[in-house]
Scaffold this motif. Sequence first.
Motif, PDB file in Angstrom:
ATOM      1  N   PHE A   1       0.807  -1.221   0.000  1.00  0.00           N
ATOM      2  CA  PHE A   1       0.000   0.000   0.000  1.00  0.00           C
ATOM      3  C   PHE A   1       0.843   1.275   0.000  1.00  0.00           C
ATOM      4  N   LEU A   2       2.163   1.129  -0.023  1.00  0.00           N
ATOM      5  CA  LEU A   2       3.061   2.279   0.020  1.00  0.00           C
ATOM      6  C   LEU A   2       3.637   2.511  -1.379  1.00  0.00           C
ATOM      7  N   SER A   3       3.559   3.725  -1.862  1.00  0.00           N
ATOM      8  CA  SER A   3       4.049   4.042  -3.205  1.00  0.00           C
ATOM      9  C   SER A   3       5.561   3.829  -3.297  1.00  0.00           C
ATOM     10  N   PRO A   4       6.114   3.754  -4.519  1.00  0.00           N
ATOM     11  CA  PRO A   4       7.543   3.438  -4.679  1.00  0.00           C
ATOM     12  C   PRO A   4       8.479   4.366  -3.915  1.00  0.00           C
ATOM     13  N   ASP A   5       8.114   5.626  -3.733  1.00  0.00           N
ATOM     14  CA  ASP A   5       8.940   6.527  -2.930  1.00  0.00           C
ATOM     15  C   ASP A   5       8.149   7.043  -1.728  1.00  0.00           C
ATOM     16  N   GLY A   6       7.268   6.179  -1.219  1.00  0.00           N
ATOM     17  CA  GLY A   6       6.355   6.581  -0.159  1.00  0.00           C
ATOM     18  C   GLY A   6       7.030   6.808   1.184  1.00  0.00           C
ATOM     19  N   LEU A   7       6.353   7.581   2.026  1.00  0.00           N
ATOM     20  CA  LEU A   7       6.839   7.922   3.355  1.00  0.00           C
ATOM     21  C   LEU A   7       6.005   7.198   4.396  1.00  0.00           C
ATOM     22  N   LEU A   8       6.667   6.529   5.323  1.00  0.00           N
ATOM     23  CA  LEU A   8       6.017   5.838   6.436  1.00  0.00           C
ATOM     24  C   LEU A   8       6.463   6.513   7.729  1.00  0.00           C
TER      25      LEU A   8
ATOM     26  N   ARG B   1      10.730  10.900  19.296  1.00  0.00           N
ATOM     27  CA  ARG B   1       9.266  10.848  19.250  1.00  0.00           C
ATOM     28  C   ARG B   1       8.712  10.315  17.948  1.00  0.00           C
ATOM     29  N   VAL B   2       9.456  10.482  16.851  1.00  0.00           N
ATOM     30  CA  VAL B   2       8.935  10.110  15.535  1.00  0.00           C
ATOM     31  C   VAL B   2       9.999   9.348  14.765  1.00  0.00           C
ATOM     32  N   VAL B   3       9.583   8.298  14.068  1.00  0.00           N
ATOM     33  CA  VAL B   3      10.459   7.601  13.149  1.00  0.00           C
ATOM     34  C   VAL B   3       9.889   7.752  11.746  1.00  0.00           C
ATOM     35  N   LEU B   4      10.736   8.150  10.802  1.00  0.00           N
ATOM     36  CA  LEU B   4      10.350   8.318   9.406  1.00  0.00           C
ATOM     37  C   LEU B   4      11.138   7.360   8.538  1.00  0.00           C
ATOM     38  N   PHE B   5      10.431   6.726   7.623  1.00  0.00           N
ATOM     39  CA  PHE B   5      11.094   5.843   6.664  1.00  0.00           C
ATOM     40  C   PHE B   5      10.638   6.222   5.266  1.00  0.00           C
ATOM     41  N   ARG B   6      11.571   6.492   4.393  1.00  0.00           N
ATOM     42  CA  ARG B   6      11.265   6.825   2.997  1.00  0.00           C
ATOM     43  C   ARG B   6      11.633   5.642   2.128  1.00  0.00           C
ATOM     44  N   LYS B   7      10.657   5.069   1.462  1.00  0.00           N
ATOM     45  CA  LYS B   7      10.897   3.927   0.585  1.00  0.00           C
ATOM     46  C   LYS B   7      11.729   4.366  -0.606  1.00  0.00           C
ATOM     47  N   ALA B   8      12.822   3.684  -0.867  1.00  0.00           N
ATOM     48  CA  ALA B   8      13.736   4.082  -1.948  1.00  0.00           C
ATOM     49  C   ALA B   8      13.188   3.645  -3.299  1.00  0.00           C
ATOM     50  N   LEU B   9      13.325   4.535  -4.270  1.00  0.00           N
ATOM     51  CA  LEU B   9      12.952   4.182  -5.642  1.00  0.00           C
ATOM     52  C   LEU B   9      13.931   3.162  -6.200  1.00  0.00           C
TER      53      LEU B   9
END
Length: 287
Positions: free
Chosen positions: A235-242, A277-285
Amino acid sequence: MLIYEAIQHGRKCLAAANVASPLLDAQVLLGHCLGLDRMALLLKRDQHVPDEPWHLYCQLIDRRANFEPVAYLVGNREFCGLVFQLSPATLIPRPDSETLVEAVLAAIADHEAPLRVLDLGTGSGCLLLSLLAVLPKATGVGLDISEDALSMAKTNAKRLGLANRASFKQSEWTAALDPKAAPFDVVLSNPPYISHDDLVQLMPDVRCHEPMRALDGGPDGLDAYRAIIEQIPPFLSPDGLLAFELGAGQAPMVGALLQAAFGQPPSIHKDLAGHDRVVLFRKALRS
């Protein structure tokens, strides 16, 4: 009874019950009953409190003395500059969660892009709607297992003029999503992250009144993170942010879960108190 006398009466009752902020709570509750803000209460301190608001105020003071949260008593809470209606079915939005919204917005390069946003465990809808209020061309979906919470989220979307860009569905995490539909550019969640052992240590305002399902993160507090990280890839786009909100000390463990699942390290962001407080993950293209 004059306004200043009513405030002192409420303060004394709440202080005797060991409520943490008796004066502030008394002022907020009386202001709610009279339709006045705190400044107006000070300016009108020598005015008489009519009988009907006085009786309502006394009822609310009694309920607050039993640690019912002020946000539930007045029915709303401000978050990210917006006012959200609440009920006992929804977790009360806290300033810590504003860090999640701010981190996500900072990670989005183009705020005018037609992004698709997914909020898992949406509750009052405060996270999703706060993002949509700043991202004028974005649309969003909020999922929650609680029908009562979804009803409140829909109410907030309508009140804030965002109902045309936000939809809400009952779902346990991603179960109600269609994996064939367009993926999401941003996925965020403030999941339940309190461990079983730590639940009994919560303040009575939280432990006795807020929805336990929105707090209980399992034996180690990580059950929801594991479930979401396992389910989210389709459900996460190729360069999506989680993006996740984190509990105290959870950054290394949640970071390790993301690294194991995606093979890339996430970034950690601190709140105003300096806590992770926050963790960010950017899905790599993929090239």
